[in-house]
Design a protein around this motif. Structure first.
Motif, PDB file in Angstrom:
ATOM      1  N   ALA A  70       0.881  -0.923   0.263  1.00  0.00           N
ATOM      2  CA  ALA A  70      -0.485   0.394   0.277  1.00  0.00           C
ATOM      3  C   ALA A  70       1.138   1.201  -0.087  1.00  0.00           C
ATOM      4  CB  ALA A  70      -0.844   0.097   1.030  1.00  0.00           C
ATOM      5  N   VAL A  71       0.616   2.021  -0.460  1.00  0.00           N
ATOM      6  CA  VAL A  71       1.535   3.316  -0.814  1.00  0.00           C
ATOM      7  C   VAL A  71       0.672   4.655  -1.056  1.00  0.00           C
ATOM      8  CG1 VAL A  71       2.599   5.159  -2.367  1.00  0.00           C
ATOM      9  CG2 VAL A  71       2.930   2.614  -2.418  1.00  0.00           C
ATOM     10  N   VAL A  72       0.856   5.076   0.197  1.00  0.00           N
ATOM     11  CA  VAL A  72      -0.012   6.156   1.112  1.00  0.00           C
ATOM     12  C   VAL A  72       0.480   8.106   0.536  1.00  0.00           C
ATOM     13  CG1 VAL A  72      -0.546   7.730   3.087  1.00  0.00           C
ATOM     14  CG2 VAL A  72      -0.504   5.201   3.250  1.00  0.00           C
ATOM     15  N   GLY A  73       0.226   8.392  -0.642  1.00  0.00           N
ATOM     16  CA  GLY A  73       0.115   9.650  -1.351  1.00  0.00           C
ATOM     17  C   GLY A  73       0.395   9.118  -2.312  1.00  0.00           C
ATOM     18  N   VAL A  93       3.997  -0.635   3.430  1.00  0.00           N
ATOM     19  CA  VAL A  93       3.409   0.077   3.428  1.00  0.00           C
ATOM     20  C   VAL A  93       4.796   1.576   3.282  1.00  0.00           C
ATOM     21  CG1 VAL A  93       1.952   1.388   4.377  1.00  0.00           C
ATOM     22  CG2 VAL A  93       1.198  -0.814   4.814  1.00  0.00           C
ATOM     23  N   VAL A  94       3.974   1.746   2.133  1.00  0.00           N
ATOM     24  CA  VAL A  94       4.943   3.604   1.142  1.00  0.00           C
ATOM     25  C   VAL A  94       4.167   3.940   1.945  1.00  0.00           C
ATOM     26  CG1 VAL A  94       5.885   4.723   0.616  1.00  0.00           C
ATOM     27  CG2 VAL A  94       6.312   1.625  -0.427  1.00  0.00           C
ATOM     28  N   GLU A  95       4.587   5.322   3.345  1.00  0.00           N
ATOM     29  CA  GLU A  95       3.863   6.540   3.623  1.00  0.00           C
ATOM     30  C   GLU A  95       5.177   7.389   3.134  1.00  0.00           C
ATOM     31  OE1 GLU A  95       3.547   9.612   4.648  1.00  0.00           O
ATOM     32  OE2 GLU A  95       5.315   9.227   6.085  1.00  0.00           O
ATOM     33  N   LYS A 135       6.231  -2.172  -7.866  1.00  0.00           N
ATOM     34  CA  LYS A 135       5.958  -2.455  -9.150  1.00  0.00           C
ATOM     35  C   LYS A 135       6.816  -4.113  -9.528  1.00  0.00           C
ATOM     36  CE  LYS A 135       4.314  -3.638 -14.271  1.00  0.00           C
ATOM     37  NZ  LYS A 135       3.765  -3.014 -14.940  1.00  0.00           N
ATOM     38  N   ARG A 136       8.417  -3.061 -10.311  1.00  0.00           N
ATOM     39  CA  ARG A 136       9.700  -3.991  -9.863  1.00  0.00           C
ATOM     40  C   ARG A 136      10.279  -4.842  -9.600  1.00  0.00           C
ATOM     41  NH1 ARG A 136      14.405  -2.013  -8.796  1.00  0.00           N
ATOM     42  NH2 ARG A 136      16.417  -2.786 -10.919  1.00  0.00           N
ATOM     43  N   LEU A 137      10.482  -4.200  -7.974  1.00  0.00           N
ATOM     44  CA  LEU A 137      10.060  -5.309  -6.961  1.00  0.00           C
ATOM     45  C   LEU A 137       9.868  -6.741  -6.311  1.00  0.00           C
ATOM     46  CD1 LEU A 137      11.333  -2.627  -4.254  1.00  0.00           C
ATOM     47  CD2 LEU A 137      13.001  -4.053  -5.941  1.00  0.00           C
ATOM     48  N   GLY A 138       8.176  -7.162  -7.604  1.00  0.00           N
ATOM     49  CA  GLY A 138       7.307  -8.249  -7.785  1.00  0.00           C
ATOM     50  C   GLY A 138       5.924  -7.879  -7.082  1.00  0.00           C
ATOM     51  N   ALA A 139       6.096  -6.717  -6.355  1.00  0.00           N
ATOM     52  CA  ALA A 139       4.233  -7.258  -5.739  1.00  0.00           C
ATOM     53  C   ALA A 139       3.596  -7.401  -6.691  1.00  0.00           C
ATOM     54  CB  ALA A 139       4.311  -5.504  -5.478  1.00  0.00           C
ATOM     55  N   GLU A 140       2.814  -8.232  -5.922  1.00  0.00           N
ATOM     56  CA  GLU A 140       1.556  -9.015  -6.854  1.00  0.00           C
ATOM     57  C   GLU A 140       0.226  -7.991  -7.269  1.00  0.00           C
ATOM     58  OE1 GLU A 140      -1.461 -12.396  -5.467  1.00  0.00           O
ATOM     59  OE2 GLU A 140       0.794 -13.067  -5.299  1.00  0.00           O
ATOM     60  N   ARG A 141       0.102  -7.282  -5.634  1.00  0.00           N
ATOM     61  CA  ARG A 141      -0.939  -6.371  -5.125  1.00  0.00           C
ATOM     62  C   ARG A 141      -0.784  -4.654  -5.329  1.00  0.00           C
ATOM     63  NH1 ARG A 141      -6.675  -7.956  -2.228  1.00  0.00           N
ATOM     64  NH2 ARG A 141      -8.079  -5.969  -4.317  1.00  0.00           N
ATOM     65  N   ILE A 142      -0.758  -3.900  -5.416  1.00  0.00           N
ATOM     66  CA  ILE A 142      -0.121  -2.264  -5.078  1.00  0.00           C
ATOM     67  C   ILE A 142      -1.669  -1.718  -5.036  1.00  0.00           C
ATOM     68  CG2 ILE A 142       0.793  -0.076  -5.991  1.00  0.00           C
ATOM     69  CD1 ILE A 142       3.017  -2.240  -7.804  1.00  0.00           C
ATOM     70  N   ILE A 143      -2.132  -1.257  -4.180  1.00  0.00           N
ATOM     71  CA  ILE A 143      -3.110  -0.333  -3.649  1.00  0.00           C
ATOM     72  C   ILE A 143      -2.833   1.462  -3.715  1.00  0.00           C
ATOM     73  CG2 ILE A 143      -4.691   0.256  -2.020  1.00  0.00           C
ATOM     74  CD1 ILE A 143      -4.506  -2.690  -0.512  1.00  0.00           C
ATOM     75  N   ALA A 144      -3.062   1.901  -4.145  1.00  0.00           N
ATOM     76  CA  ALA A 144      -2.462   3.501  -3.963  1.00  0.00           C
ATOM     77  C   ALA A 144      -3.504   4.548  -3.596  1.00  0.00           C
ATOM     78  CB  ALA A 144      -2.770   4.168  -5.344  1.00  0.00           C
ATOM     79  N   LEU A 145      -3.051   5.115  -2.342  1.00  0.00           N
ATOM     80  CA  LEU A 145      -4.011   6.038  -1.831  1.00  0.00           C
ATOM     81  C   LEU A 145      -4.143   7.268  -1.990  1.00  0.00           C
ATOM     82  CD1 LEU A 145      -3.731   3.574   0.283  1.00  0.00           C
ATOM     83  CD2 LEU A 145      -4.337   4.603   2.064  1.00  0.00           C
ATOM     84  N   GLY A 146      -4.697   7.682  -3.070  1.00  0.00           N
ATOM     85  CA  GLY A 146      -4.504   9.186  -3.406  1.00  0.00           C
ATOM     86  C   GLY A 146      -5.945   9.388  -2.949  1.00  0.00           C
ATOM     87  N   ARG A 147      -6.019  10.576  -3.772  1.00  0.00           N
ATOM     88  CA  ARG A 147      -7.348  11.292  -3.927  1.00  0.00           C
ATOM     89  C   ARG A 147      -7.737  12.628  -5.184  1.00  0.00           C
ATOM     90  NH1 ARG A 147     -10.314  14.861   0.482  1.00  0.00           N
ATOM     91  NH2 ARG A 147      -7.979  16.467   1.044  1.00  0.00           N
ATOM     92  N   HIS A 148      -6.426  12.755  -5.393  1.00  0.00           N
ATOM     93  CA  HIS A 148      -7.099  13.445  -7.378  1.00  0.00           C
ATOM     94  C   HIS A 148      -7.210  12.444  -8.591  1.00  0.00           C
ATOM     95  CE1 HIS A 148      -5.024  15.918  -3.907  1.00  0.00           C
ATOM     96  NE2 HIS A 148      -5.477  16.719  -4.533  1.00  0.00           N
TER      97      HIS A 148
END
Length: 348
Positions: free
Chosen positions: A174-177, A242-244, A190-203
């Motif tokens: 999950a990426v916050v920002g 999780v990325v902050e 994605k480059r490191l092989g994550a299977e699922r990537i959830i992006a948190l953002g409102r724009h």
């Protein structure tokens, strides 16, 4: 020459300043071709971080070597080079360990007495250790130049966040920002092989870009609603990594609450605000790790550069507005008003 200076909150000027010259035998002078505005530059612009009136600004640039000191051995006049956002000597214990941002002889572009990247030229200390040579043919490719410019900060910072979060093949991330760093963290995950990537953002324009970069899900809510949404997507468990990438109390609190037990948070958002958003008791009970900080991007450039050159990753779309040097103040206004994601600066 012309360069961007900051005098007070919201008071940026492009002014005549002295041309840089080689002062030490390890110096080089680089004529800037491309620079950009970083989200962290906005803290100075808004007055949230102090600056001396007239201080230079900008820490992301690439360009052509114009002059070298007598002890510079790996660079020649005319070389195309990219500069990480911190210069470093390359020989201290920290540099040898890859933590170039802790080099005792290093520093940040735009520090008092040093050139900033948002100008026509820059004196580069410890040029051999700091600068990375790029293929000269990239000079004629605007898209590739933009992609290569991200190596100076945001792409390496997104990579640092992903490493800190422990992104691995098959992980849920999950990426916050949804700023440029958060979007580059999506690329890194994605480059490191994550299977699922959830992006948190409102724009939407930014979250659409996140999907283009590899995000599989988007969460537009904030606060408790965002936590509930991520939990729902992950069967109540949260994300392994999780990325902050924001730096506020709320964003860190969200990051903690969406991390799976036994997971990790990679934090690269420059902290600002009255508190951290961390509950150490909660993190202790749930075995959540916290790693990150200032990204030693000089150490990551050799790893990331081949993927940028061959198009495996293309971070150039993070630049959605291009201005000339004289229009840098307008570029800051656009980013401050969130009408631009990241501003590219051309100097020629």
């Amino acid at each position: 020459m012309r360069a961007t200076t900051i005098h007070a909150p919201f008071d940026l000027r492009v002014e005549d300043v002295p041309e840089p010259v080689v002062r030490l035998p390890t110096d080089a002078v680089v004529r800037v071709l491309r620079a950009c505005v970083c989200g962290s530059d906005l803290w100075a612009y808004r007055g949230d971080s102090a600056r001396t009136p007239g201080q230079r600004i900008g820490h992301e640039f690439l360009g052509l070597v114009e002059e070298t000191g007598s002890e510079v051995g790996s660079l020649r006049r005319g070389d195309l080079v990219v500069a990480p956002f911190v210069w470093s000597d390359g020989v201290c214990a920290y540099c040898r360990e890859g933590l170039t941002t802790s080099c005792p002889h290093g520093g940040f572009w735009g520090s008092v007495g040093y050139d900033g990247g948002q100008g026509e030229a820059v004196r580069v200390p410890f040029a051999d250790a700091t600068l990375v040579r790029l293929p000269k043919e990239a000079v004629s490719d605007d898209r590739l130049l933009a992609a290569l410019l991200t190596l100076s900060d945001v792409l390496g910072t997104g990579h640092h966040a992903a490493l800190g979060a422990g992104v691995r093949p098959g992980a849920t991330v999950a990426v916050v920002g949804d700023g440029a760093v958060g979007l580059c963290a999506v690329i890194a995950a994605k480059r490191l092989g994550a299977e699922r990537i959830i992006a948190l953002g409102r724009h939407q324009a930014r979250t659409d870009l996140a999907r283009r970069f590899g995000a599989t899900d988007v969460v537009a809510e904030r606060g408790e609603a965002a936590v509930a949404a991520v939990r729902e997507l992950t069967r109540g468990q949260g994300a392994h990594a999780v990325v902050e990438a924001v730096g506020t109390e709320q964003s860190m609190r969200t990051a903690v609450h969406i991390t799976r037990d036994g997971g990790a948070i990679g934090f690269v958002g420059v902290p600002h605000g009255s508190a951290t958003g961390l509950d150490l008791s909660d993190m202790f009970d749930r075995n959540i790790a916290l790693r990150g900080g200032v990204a030693p991007v000089r150490s990551y450039i050799p790893e990331l550069l081949p993927d940028v050159l061959d198009g495996t990753v293309d971070p150039s779309p993070v630049f959605d507005l291009t201005v000339g040097l004289e229009d840098v103040p307008a570029g800051y206004r656009a980013m401050d008003e969130r009408t631009a994601l990241k501003v590219l600066v051309t100097t020629g």
